[in-house]
Design a protein around this motif. Structure first.
Motif, PDB file in Angstrom:
ATOM      1  N   GLN A  48       7.370 -11.720  -8.541  1.00  0.00           N
ATOM      2  CA  GLN A  48       6.252 -12.591  -8.863  1.00  0.00           C
ATOM      3  C   GLN A  48       6.658 -13.678  -9.846  1.00  0.00           C
ATOM      4  OE1 GLN A  48       2.426 -10.614  -9.619  1.00  0.00           O
ATOM      5  NE2 GLN A  48       3.463  -8.691  -9.189  1.00  0.00           N
ATOM      6  N   LYS A  50       4.730 -14.471 -12.072  1.00  0.00           N
ATOM      7  CA  LYS A  50       3.999 -14.081 -13.279  1.00  0.00           C
ATOM      8  C   LYS A  50       4.954 -13.771 -14.431  1.00  0.00           C
ATOM      9  CE  LYS A  50       0.919 -10.422 -14.943  1.00  0.00           C
ATOM     10  NZ  LYS A  50       0.096  -9.246 -14.548  1.00  0.00           N
ATOM     11  N   SER A 240       8.250  -6.977 -11.942  1.00  0.00           N
ATOM     12  CA  SER A 240       7.241  -7.099 -10.882  1.00  0.00           C
ATOM     13  C   SER A 240       7.461  -6.130  -9.735  1.00  0.00           C
ATOM     14  CB  SER A 240       7.219  -8.533 -10.335  1.00  0.00           C
ATOM     15  OG  SER A 240       8.307  -8.794  -9.468  1.00  0.00           O
ATOM     16  N   ASP A 243       5.416  -3.184 -10.438  1.00  0.00           N
ATOM     17  CA  ASP A 243       4.006  -3.415 -10.748  1.00  0.00           C
ATOM     18  C   ASP A 243       3.167  -2.869  -9.600  1.00  0.00           C
ATOM     19  OD1 ASP A 243       1.495  -4.308 -11.355  1.00  0.00           O
ATOM     20  OD2 ASP A 243       2.060  -6.416 -11.617  1.00  0.00           O
ATOM     21  N   LYS A 245       0.208  -2.328  -9.180  1.00  0.00           N
ATOM     22  CA  LYS A 245      -1.086  -2.954  -8.897  1.00  0.00           C
ATOM     23  C   LYS A 245      -0.926  -4.091  -7.893  1.00  0.00           C
ATOM     24  CE  LYS A 245      -3.461  -1.866 -13.221  1.00  0.00           C
ATOM     25  NZ  LYS A 245      -4.168  -2.422 -14.413  1.00  0.00           N
ATOM     26  N   SER A 246       0.305  -4.608  -7.786  1.00  0.00           N
ATOM     27  CA  SER A 246       0.570  -5.725  -6.876  1.00  0.00           C
ATOM     28  C   SER A 246       1.457  -5.347  -5.703  1.00  0.00           C
ATOM     29  CB  SER A 246       1.226  -6.885  -7.638  1.00  0.00           C
ATOM     30  OG  SER A 246       0.401  -7.328  -8.687  1.00  0.00           O
ATOM     31  N   GLN A 247       2.403  -4.431  -5.935  1.00  0.00           N
ATOM     32  CA  GLN A 247       3.338  -4.026  -4.886  1.00  0.00           C
ATOM     33  C   GLN A 247       2.833  -2.763  -4.184  1.00  0.00           C
ATOM     34  OE1 GLN A 247       5.520  -6.171  -4.346  1.00  0.00           O
ATOM     35  NE2 GLN A 247       6.504  -6.947  -6.191  1.00  0.00           N
TER      36      GLN A 247
END
Length: 253
Positions: A48, A50, A240, A243, A245-247
């Motif tokens: 990401q 981010k 990331s 993470d 929550k995203s992956q």
């Protein structure tokens, strides 16, 4: 039969044909090897853009290390991520338990202490569900084909993943390994689990998964240890990958 009815039937048939072609296309795309563009573009773990704060990093580290299977008498060791193959799995400590293997990857030591990330020969095992995506299925070069790992009664090897990075993570930080090759072996070959084995004189990672269709054989993926960063210093991309929550964890499609 009226012209109106003929038109209605024709539209229904066209719709059925479109749906059928779409379904066949989906089935075909799911059967492709892990590094086929139709598989990796939508499913590859992404680094990401981010920027993760230290608070974010500690939360992710806490999730990675959280003991979530104590009811099953399993200790979580951390997570494994292979971004190019969309692999993201928790690591537990019993590769000889069917229940544990259904929950993720597991350390594969046999009669020796649980291995330590970044040290010795860290051994992992997980299912190959023969679909190119779930668990360690993507490590097989070609679906439903024994070669190059076993052909004409001989074991073989593959370099198709050489140079790809495998990441291990625990509560301390992120460990990087670089794939150096794959080999086919018998299911009875326990030499690959030698805790003292090295790869180019470096600590190594050994991943064991079944071969399909000959499930009496195993695919051994070897990687050498190339570095470690604690959570505070790991790159944003590396953070990331873990993470959750995203992956997407790839236990199921």
């Amino acid at each position: 039969m009226t012209n109106r009815m003929r038109k209605w039937i024709r539209r229904v048939l066209i719709l059925v044909l479109v749906v059928l072609l779409g379904w066949l296309g989906y089935r075909w795309s799911m059967s492709q090897p892990a590094l086929s563009p139709v598989k990796t573009v939508p499913k590859q773990l992404f680094g990401q853009a981010k920027i993760y704060s230290q608070t974010d990093r500690q939360k992710i580290a806490g999730t990675i290390a959280a003991q979530d299977q104590t009811a099953n008498s399993l200790t979580k060791q951390g997570f494994v991520a292979i971004p190019k193959l969309s692999i993201l799995l928790p690591i537990y400590d019993n590769a000889y338990s069917a229940k544990a293997l259904n929950l993720g990857a597991n350390t594969a030591q046999k009669g020796t202490p649980v291995p330590t990330m970044g040290q010795g020969n860290y051994t992992l095992a997980a299912h190959n569900w023969n679909n190119g995506y779930t668990a360690f299925s993507a490590l097989q070069q070609k679906l439903k084909q024994n070669a190059p790992y076993y052909a004409n009664g001989q074991f073989g090897s593959s370099d198709w993943l050489n140079g790809q990075t495998i990441y291990l993570a625990n509560g301390d930080g992120v460990f990087r390994y670089q794939i150096t090759g794959q080999d086919g072996v018998s299911q009875d070959d326990v030499s690959v689990l030698d805790p003292n084995a090295r790869d180019e004189d470096k600590a190594k990672l050994t991943i064991v998964t079944c071969l399909f269709p000959d499930t009496t054989k195993r695919i051994i993926t070897s990687a050498k240890f190339v570095g470690f960063d604690d959570w505070a210093d790991a790159s944003n991309a590396e953070v990331s990958y873990f993470d959750t929550k995203s992956q997407k964890i790839n236990l199921a499609p």
